[in-house]
Design a protein around this motif. Structure first.
Motif, short mmCIF file in Angstrom:
data_model
loop_
_atom_site.label_atom_id
_atom_site.label_comp_id
_atom_site.label_asym_id
_atom_site.label_seq_id
_atom_site.Cartn_x
_atom_site.Cartn_y
_atom_site.Cartn_z
N SER A 22 30.92 5.32 -24.98
CA SER A 22 31.62 4.78 -25.43
C SER A 22 32.50 3.88 -24.15
O SER A 22 33.05 2.52 -24.76
N ALA A 23 31.61 3.61 -23.18
CA ALA A 23 32.11 2.86 -21.89
C ALA A 23 30.49 2.46 -21.59
O ALA A 23 29.93 2.71 -21.82
N PRO A 24 30.68 1.16 -20.74
CA PRO A 24 30.01 1.00 -20.33
C PRO A 24 29.60 1.97 -19.04
O PRO A 24 30.44 2.45 -17.81
N VAL A 25 28.01 1.89 -18.72
CA VAL A 25 27.33 2.36 -17.70
C VAL A 25 26.94 1.74 -16.69
O VAL A 25 26.87 2.30 -15.77
N TRP A 26 25.95 0.53 -16.98
CA TRP A 26 25.59 0.20 -15.98
C TRP A 26 25.26 -1.57 -16.13
O TRP A 26 25.37 -2.07 -18.19
N VAL A 27 25.58 -2.43 -16.15
CA VAL A 27 25.37 -4.04 -15.73
C VAL A 27 24.00 -3.59 -14.71
O VAL A 27 23.26 -3.52 -13.24
N CYS A 28 23.27 -4.74 -15.31
CA CYS A 28 21.47 -5.05 -14.93
C CYS A 28 21.30 -6.04 -14.86
O CYS A 28 22.20 -7.61 -15.83
N ILE A 29 20.86 -7.15 -14.12
CA ILE A 29 20.65 -8.14 -14.12
C ILE A 29 18.73 -8.47 -15.17
O ILE A 29 17.80 -7.78 -15.39
N ILE B 118 30.68 -3.06 -10.23
CA ILE B 118 31.10 -4.10 -10.77
C ILE B 118 32.47 -4.67 -11.73
O ILE B 118 32.34 -6.02 -11.92
N LEU B 119 32.23 -4.13 -12.69
CA LEU B 119 32.95 -4.48 -13.90
C LEU B 119 34.76 -5.27 -14.25
O LEU B 119 34.82 -6.02 -14.58
N ASP B 120 35.24 -4.14 -13.49
CA ASP B 120 36.46 -4.32 -13.27
C ASP B 120 36.74 -6.39 -12.75
O ASP B 120 37.74 -7.00 -12.89
N GLN B 121 35.46 -6.54 -10.79
CA GLN B 121 34.89 -8.30 -10.83
C GLN B 121 34.67 -8.94 -12.27
O GLN B 121 35.49 -10.43 -12.37
N GLN C 3 35.39 -15.52 -12.56
CA GLN C 3 34.34 -17.08 -13.72
C GLN C 3 33.01 -16.68 -13.36
O GLN C 3 32.09 -16.56 -14.91
N VAL C 4 32.46 -16.10 -12.59
CA VAL C 4 31.45 -16.14 -12.78
C VAL C 4 30.63 -15.53 -11.70
O VAL C 4 30.85 -14.71 -10.69
N PHE C 5 29.20 -14.30 -12.30
CA PHE C 5 28.12 -14.03 -11.96
C PHE C 5 26.94 -14.38 -12.06
O PHE C 5 25.98 -14.95 -12.09
N LYS C 6 27.03 -14.25 -10.43
CA LYS C 6 25.60 -14.44 -9.85
C LYS C 6 24.22 -13.06 -9.68
O LYS C 6 25.17 -12.16 -9.01
N ALA C 7 23.47 -13.56 -9.77
CA ALA C 7 22.16 -13.24 -10.22
C ALA C 7 21.35 -12.96 -8.60
O ALA C 7 20.55 -14.36 -9.04
#
Length: 185
Positions: free
Chosen positions: A99-106, A139-142, A147-151
């Motif tokens: 029910s909550a985010p687990v991974w943030v991927c590019i 990273i999700l709180d950031q 404003q900008v996600f850099k990858a």
């Protein structure tokens, strides 16, 4: 036959554990589906389909999409498996049947054995694993306050880094829509 091979590989590489799914797994974007409901919410145009998919846009045109959501049930487990996608080089947020985010991927990081990096605004860069993923708790709180996600990603077959920037506009609304889609039966 080719699609069956891809699905089989995806299932082998993606056990239902805390490992990130391979990039492109279940990548059928809801952006092309017809919305069952659509309208303005908190300054964003929100599309929602009865199949548990949706989109967040800056305007009524789908060409202004900021994020696409796919929270349809997994074909094997019948559990909803939500993801929020942006554009190539941007973030994809995997819920991994929770029910909550687990991974943030590019999106687009696919060079075997190479790691990437993510950064929000002027915060410190966070290295990814070799699938281009970091734990959402890193990273999700950031992302929510930024404003900008850099990858920095590496695409096959070229072994050099590619840097991208993606606006985080609409992220809160996308997470809210994901909660609604996950709550639907």
């Amino acid at each position: 036959m080719f699609a069956i091979g891809i699905v089989a590989i995806g299932l082998v590489l993606t056990p239902f554990t805390a490992t990130p799914p391979p990039i492109g797994f279940q990548s059928h974007s809801p952006i092309y589906r017809v919305a069952d409901t659509a309208g303005w919410e908190d300054g964003f145009y929100v599309r929602q389909s009865n199949d548990s998919s949706g989109a967040i846009s800056a305007g009524e045109s789908i060409l202004t999409a900021l994020g696409m959501l796919d929270c349809r049930p997994d074909e094997m487990s019948d559990k909803k498996d939500c993801k929020i996608e942006s554009k190539v080089g941007g973030p994809v947020i995997y819920y991994h049947q929770t029910s909550a985010p687990v991974w943030v991927c590019i999106i687009g990081h696919d060079f075997p054995g190479k790691t990437g990096m993510v950064r929000v605004d002027a915060n410190s860069p966070v290295p990814t694993d070799d699938q281009g993923c970091v734990g959402a708790n890193q990273i999700l709180d950031q992302m929510l306050s930024g404003q900008v996600f850099k990858a920095r990603r590496v695409e096959w077959p070229d072994e050099y880094p590619i840097d991208t920037k993606t606006s985080l506009a609409g992220l809160r609304k996308a997470l809210e829509l994901a909660r609604r889609l996950l709550a639907e039966r």
